[in-house]
Design an enzyme around this catalytic site. Structure first.
Site, PDB file in Angstrom:
ATOM      1  N   SER A   1       0.838  -1.198   0.000  1.00 28.35           N
ATOM      2  CA  SER A   1       0.000   0.000   0.000  1.00 28.35           C
ATOM      3  C   SER A   1       0.875   1.251   0.000  1.00 28.35           C
ATOM      4  CB  SER A   1      -0.962  -0.052   1.196  1.00 28.35           C
ATOM      5  OG  SER A   1      -1.988   0.896   1.065  1.00 28.35           O
TER       6      SER A   1
ATOM      7  N   ASP B   1     -10.160  -4.247  -4.465  1.00 31.23           N
ATOM      8  CA  ASP B   1      -9.321  -3.216  -3.862  1.00 31.23           C
ATOM      9  C   ASP B   1      -9.499  -1.918  -4.636  1.00 31.23           C
ATOM     10  OD1 ASP B   1      -7.303  -1.630  -2.790  1.00 31.23           O
ATOM     11  OD2 ASP B   1      -5.672  -2.990  -3.308  1.00 31.23           O
TER      12      ASP B   1
ATOM     13  N   HIS C   1      -7.674  -5.495  -0.259  1.00 34.51           N
ATOM     14  CA  HIS C   1      -6.541  -4.741   0.248  1.00 34.51           C
ATOM     15  C   HIS C   1      -6.225  -5.194   1.677  1.00 34.51           C
ATOM     16  CE1 HIS C   1      -4.021  -1.122  -0.285  1.00 34.51           C
ATOM     17  NE2 HIS C   1      -4.069  -1.039   1.039  1.00 34.51           N
TER      18      HIS C   1
END
Length: 317
Positions: free
Chosen positions: A159, A256, A286
């Site tokens: 991320s 995601d 995610h």
């Protein structure tokens, strides 16, 4: 694309819904950090050979790092790891499980970097810390441990940490080092630019752990000027060239919001001739590499870690 998330992903989503927790974007950064830490398990998910901590020289303060070493005989390649959390939450503790699993699966030493967080330290503080920590690790292998080989060095992150890993690779190219053999980008943030629209934000903006509103919250805390989104060290997809970069693994997940910008980055690397392995997981969300132990237990999280570990092994051996 899968019609719905995997059964164990759905079980995690149901569990989180039952907790009736506030959404991240509804919390102050301090409370959001507490809530993130509260989701981690009480016990280490896996034993490793050794875990040590130290503080290395940074641009504004000392940068804490946590070093995970395998139990096998070295010397071991080194992966500098940047945790996710939208540049606002997260720390080496929140990503202890994923770093332990990666250490064992790839048989590498993992150096987890505790970079500065926003809004107290907005862009480019995290970038400066990430690059400085990578430079330090590359130059001070002997200070890390006798069984570590920083001539075989990779960067990795998930991320926001995936963003930082990509940015460090870009910066190393522009600044003639350090030499990086591989970049592992797990559902990375790659594009903060105004006017960029990705279908995955509409498709997956609510109900799948990370929301579009959360991303707006993170963006607003991380970026304190309208000029930053076009900076390649903020949005690596905005770089004028994606050539001559380390071979990459880019992970994307079907459910995601960041899916499509991850795909776009993998495509940009490929178009520029940078070797890239794009690993896409249709039925995952995610954050899955941190969902590897009850009550957040997704088999796909371990699968992702095993897959990227195989790519690291191929690049670093």
């Amino acid at each position: 694309m899968a019609d719905e998330p995997s059964d164990d992903v759905q079980a995690v989503l149901d569990y989180l819904a039952e907790l009736d927790r506030p959404e991240t974007h509804e919390l102050t950064p301090e409370r959001a950090r507490e809530a993130t830490r509260a989701l981690r398990g009480d016990e280490p998910v896996a034993a490793v050979g050794a875990v040590t901590e130290q503080v290395v020289l940074g641009p504004a303060r000392g940068i804490p790092i946590r070093i995970y070493e395998p139990a096998s005989d070295g010397p071991h390649p080194v992966v500098v790891f940047f945790h996710g959390g939208g540049f606002v939450v997260g720390d080496p503790g929140t990503h202890d499980a994923s770093c332990r699993l990666l250490t064992n699966a790839a048989d590498v030493a993992v150096v987890s970097v505790d970079y500065r967080l926003a809004p107290e330290h907005p862009f480019p503080a995290a970038v400066e810390d990430a690059y400085a920590a990578t430079e330090w690790v590359a130059a001070h292998g002997d200070d890390l441990g006798a069984d570590l080989d920083t001539d075989r060095l990779a960067v990795a992150g998930d991320s926001a940490g995936g963003n930082l890993a990509a940015v460090v690779a870009l910066a190393a190219r522009e600044r003639d080092g350090p030499d990086i053999a591989q970049q592992t980008l797990v559902y990375p943030v790659t594009d903060f630019r105004e006017g960029e629209a990705y279908a995955s934000y509409d498709e997956n903006g609510e109900g799948y752990f990370l929301s579009a509103a959360d991303m707006t919250y993170f963006r607003d805390h991380y970026l304190d000027s309208w000029v930053h989104p076009s900076d390649p060290y903020c949005s690596p997809l905005a770089a004028s060239s994606h050539a001559d970069l380390p071979p990459a693994t880019v992970v994307t997940c079907g459910f995601d919001p960041l899916r499509d910008e991850g795909v776009a980055y993998a495509d940009a690397l490929d178009a520029a001739g940078t070797p890239v392995t794009h690993r896409h997981y249709d039925d995952l969300i995610h954050g899955v590499i941190n969902m590897v132990a009850p009550p957040l237990d997704v088999a796909g999280g371990r699968e992702v870690i095993d897959d990227v570990a195989a790519d690291l092994d191929a690049s670093l051996r």
